[in-house]
Design a protein around this motif. Structure first.
Motif, PDB file in Angstrom:
ATOM      1  N   TYR A 146       0.828  -1.203   0.000  1.00 38.06           N
ATOM      2  CA  TYR A 146       0.000   0.000   0.000  1.00 38.06           C
ATOM      3  C   TYR A 146       0.866   1.258   0.000  1.00 38.06           C
ATOM      4  N   ARG A 147       0.516   2.176  -0.868  1.00 39.76           N
ATOM      5  CA  ARG A 147       1.120   3.517  -0.916  1.00 39.76           C
ATOM      6  C   ARG A 147      -0.008   4.542  -0.866  1.00 39.76           C
ATOM      7  N   PRO A 148       0.229   5.658  -0.178  1.00 37.85           N
ATOM      8  CA  PRO A 148      -0.822   6.675  -0.111  1.00 37.85           C
ATOM      9  C   PRO A 148      -1.010   7.350  -1.464  1.00 37.85           C
ATOM     10  N   ARG A 149      -2.189   7.864  -1.703  1.00 37.42           N
ATOM     11  CA  ARG A 149      -2.471   8.513  -2.979  1.00 37.42           C
ATOM     12  C   ARG A 149      -2.344  10.025  -2.878  1.00 37.42           C
ATOM     13  N   ALA A 171      10.537  17.484  -0.592  1.00 36.87           N
ATOM     14  CA  ALA A 171       9.126  17.184  -0.891  1.00 36.87           C
ATOM     15  C   ALA A 171       8.987  15.785  -1.502  1.00 36.87           C
ATOM     16  N   LEU A 172       9.906  15.420  -2.391  1.00 40.97           N
ATOM     17  CA  LEU A 172       9.820  14.118  -3.054  1.00 40.97           C
ATOM     18  C   LEU A 172      10.161  12.951  -2.126  1.00 40.97           C
ATOM     19  N   SER A 173      10.773  13.241  -0.979  1.00 40.74           N
ATOM     20  CA  SER A 173      11.065  12.158  -0.032  1.00 40.74           C
ATOM     21  C   SER A 173       9.776  11.520   0.488  1.00 40.74           C
ATOM     22  N   PHE A 174       8.651  12.219   0.384  1.00 38.32           N
ATOM     23  CA  PHE A 174       7.373  11.659   0.803  1.00 38.32           C
ATOM     24  C   PHE A 174       6.842  10.613  -0.176  1.00 38.32           C
ATOM     25  N   LEU A 175       7.499  10.447  -1.314  1.00 41.86           N
ATOM     26  CA  LEU A 175       7.122   9.383  -2.241  1.00 41.86           C
ATOM     27  C   LEU A 175       7.547   8.015  -1.718  1.00 41.86           C
ATOM     28  N   ARG A 176       8.425   7.965  -0.708  1.00 37.75           N
ATOM     29  CA  ARG A 176       8.898   6.700  -0.139  1.00 37.75           C
ATOM     30  C   ARG A 176       7.841   6.000   0.699  1.00 37.75           C
ATOM     31  N   LEU A 177       6.835   6.708   1.162  1.00 36.45           N
ATOM     32  CA  LEU A 177       5.870   6.144   2.098  1.00 36.45           C
ATOM     33  C   LEU A 177       5.231   4.876   1.535  1.00 36.45           C
ATOM     34  N   ARG A 178       5.299   3.801   2.350  1.00 39.91           N
ATOM     35  CA  ARG A 178       4.757   2.522   1.885  1.00 39.91           C
ATOM     36  C   ARG A 178       4.616   1.584   3.078  1.00 39.91           C
ATOM     37  N   VAL A 179       3.665   0.696   3.004  1.00 40.97           N
ATOM     38  CA  VAL A 179       3.545  -0.391   3.972  1.00 40.97           C
ATOM     39  C   VAL A 179       3.315  -1.678   3.189  1.00 40.97           C
ATOM     40  N   ARG A 180       4.098  -2.689   3.535  1.00 39.47           N
ATOM     41  CA  ARG A 180       3.960  -4.017   2.933  1.00 39.47           C
ATOM     42  C   ARG A 180       3.732  -5.011   4.057  1.00 39.47           C
ATOM     43  N   ALA A 181       2.858  -5.946   3.828  1.00 36.16           N
ATOM     44  CA  ALA A 181       2.601  -6.967   4.841  1.00 36.16           C
ATOM     45  C   ALA A 181       2.269  -8.278   4.161  1.00 36.16           C
ATOM     46  N   ASP A 182       2.682  -9.354   4.800  1.00 34.49           N
ATOM     47  CA  ASP A 182       2.349 -10.699   4.344  1.00 34.49           C
ATOM     48  C   ASP A 182       2.233 -11.591   5.571  1.00 34.49           C
ATOM     49  N   THR A 209       7.764   1.676   5.633  1.00 38.64           N
ATOM     50  CA  THR A 209       8.726   2.616   5.082  1.00 38.64           C
ATOM     51  C   THR A 209       8.165   4.021   5.257  1.00 38.64           C
ATOM     52  N   ASN A 210       8.828   4.808   6.099  1.00 37.16           N
ATOM     53  CA  ASN A 210       8.460   6.206   6.306  1.00 37.16           C
ATOM     54  C   ASN A 210       9.448   7.090   5.564  1.00 37.16           C
ATOM     55  N   VAL A 211       9.409   8.383   5.790  1.00 33.69           N
ATOM     56  CA  VAL A 211      10.260   9.325   5.061  1.00 33.69           C
ATOM     57  C   VAL A 211      11.736   8.996   5.242  1.00 33.69           C
ATOM     58  N   ALA A 212      12.165   8.748   6.467  1.00 38.14           N
ATOM     59  CA  ALA A 212      13.595   8.567   6.729  1.00 38.14           C
ATOM     60  C   ALA A 212      13.943   7.200   7.301  1.00 38.14           C
ATOM     61  N   SER A 213      13.004   6.269   7.355  1.00 40.56           N
ATOM     62  CA  SER A 213      13.313   4.966   7.939  1.00 40.56           C
ATOM     63  C   SER A 213      12.523   3.864   7.258  1.00 40.56           C
ATOM     64  N   ILE A 223       2.807   4.544  10.857  1.00 40.45           N
ATOM     65  CA  ILE A 223       2.704   4.034   9.487  1.00 40.45           C
ATOM     66  C   ILE A 223       2.216   5.218   8.660  1.00 40.45           C
ATOM     67  N   MET A 224       3.147   6.055   8.224  1.00 43.32           N
ATOM     68  CA  MET A 224       2.785   7.292   7.546  1.00 43.32           C
ATOM     69  C   MET A 224       2.102   7.060   6.202  1.00 43.32           C
ATOM     70  N   ALA A 225       2.239   5.873   5.650  1.00 46.44           N
ATOM     71  CA  ALA A 225       1.603   5.577   4.366  1.00 46.44           C
ATOM     72  C   ALA A 225       0.083   5.505   4.484  1.00 46.44           C
ATOM     73  N   VAL A 226      -0.408   5.088   5.645  1.00 41.21           N
ATOM     74  CA  VAL A 226      -1.850   4.956   5.844  1.00 41.21           C
ATOM     75  C   VAL A 226      -2.341   6.229   6.526  1.00 41.21           C
ATOM     76  N   GLN A 227      -2.860   7.147   5.718  1.00 42.44           N
ATOM     77  CA  GLN A 227      -3.232   8.483   6.185  1.00 42.44           C
ATOM     78  C   GLN A 227      -4.739   8.692   6.116  1.00 42.44           C
TER      79      GLN A 227
END
Length: 155
Positions: A17-20, A73-84, A91-95, A128-132
């Protein structure tokens, strides 16, 4: 499988999942920073108010500030959560961190929160910054999927 689809426990797959809306905002912010500082560099003129000279290096520096602002500003494109079935990777902005389901106690996302959090067994918490909240139904579906995977790991 996308986060928007509802699944039963038997056909529950992995989540990627990535935020839109924050991705759109990141691109707009990057464009404004770059174009704004570039335009500003060409409106500096030739002299300062005290009579100092403005050179092409000053203009290049202003454009460089625009590049730095765009990169932030583009560092916010990294936001993502993966789960299985093994765990959740946030994955947040800096970690970027991976948590196996054994150390996850809860996935929190209330109406008062800006983004979701993963609660860990050692009483620690990670955003989890990706889920906003701005992604509304997509975010709720992602949280349901994460919680279902957590519940599935416990059974």
């Amino acid at each position: 499988m996308t986060a928007v689809q509802e699944q039963t426990m038997s056909d529950l797959g992995q989540l990627d999942y990535r935020p839109r809306k924050s991705r759109i905002g990141a691109w707009i912010g990057a464009g404004i920073a770059f174009v704004g500082f570039t335009a500003l560099s060409f409106t500096l003129g030739n002299e300062t108010f005290e009579g100092g000279a403005i050179t092409w290096l000053d203009q290049a520096g202003m454009i460089g500030l625009g590049v730095i602002g765009a990169a932030i500003a583009l560092s916010f494109l990294r936001l993502r959560v993966r789960a299985d079935e093994k765990g959740v990777e946030v994955t947040n902005v800096a970690s970027k961190r991976f948590f196996p389901w054994q150390v996850v106690t809860a996935i929190n996302f209330t109406d008062k929160m800006t983004w979701a959090t993963v609660e860990l067994a050692d009483d620690d918490e990670m955003s989890i910054m990706a889920v906003q909240v701005s992604d509304k139904e997509r975010a709720v579906a992602a949280i349901k999927h994460l919680r279902a995977l957590l519940e599935q790991s416990r059974s």
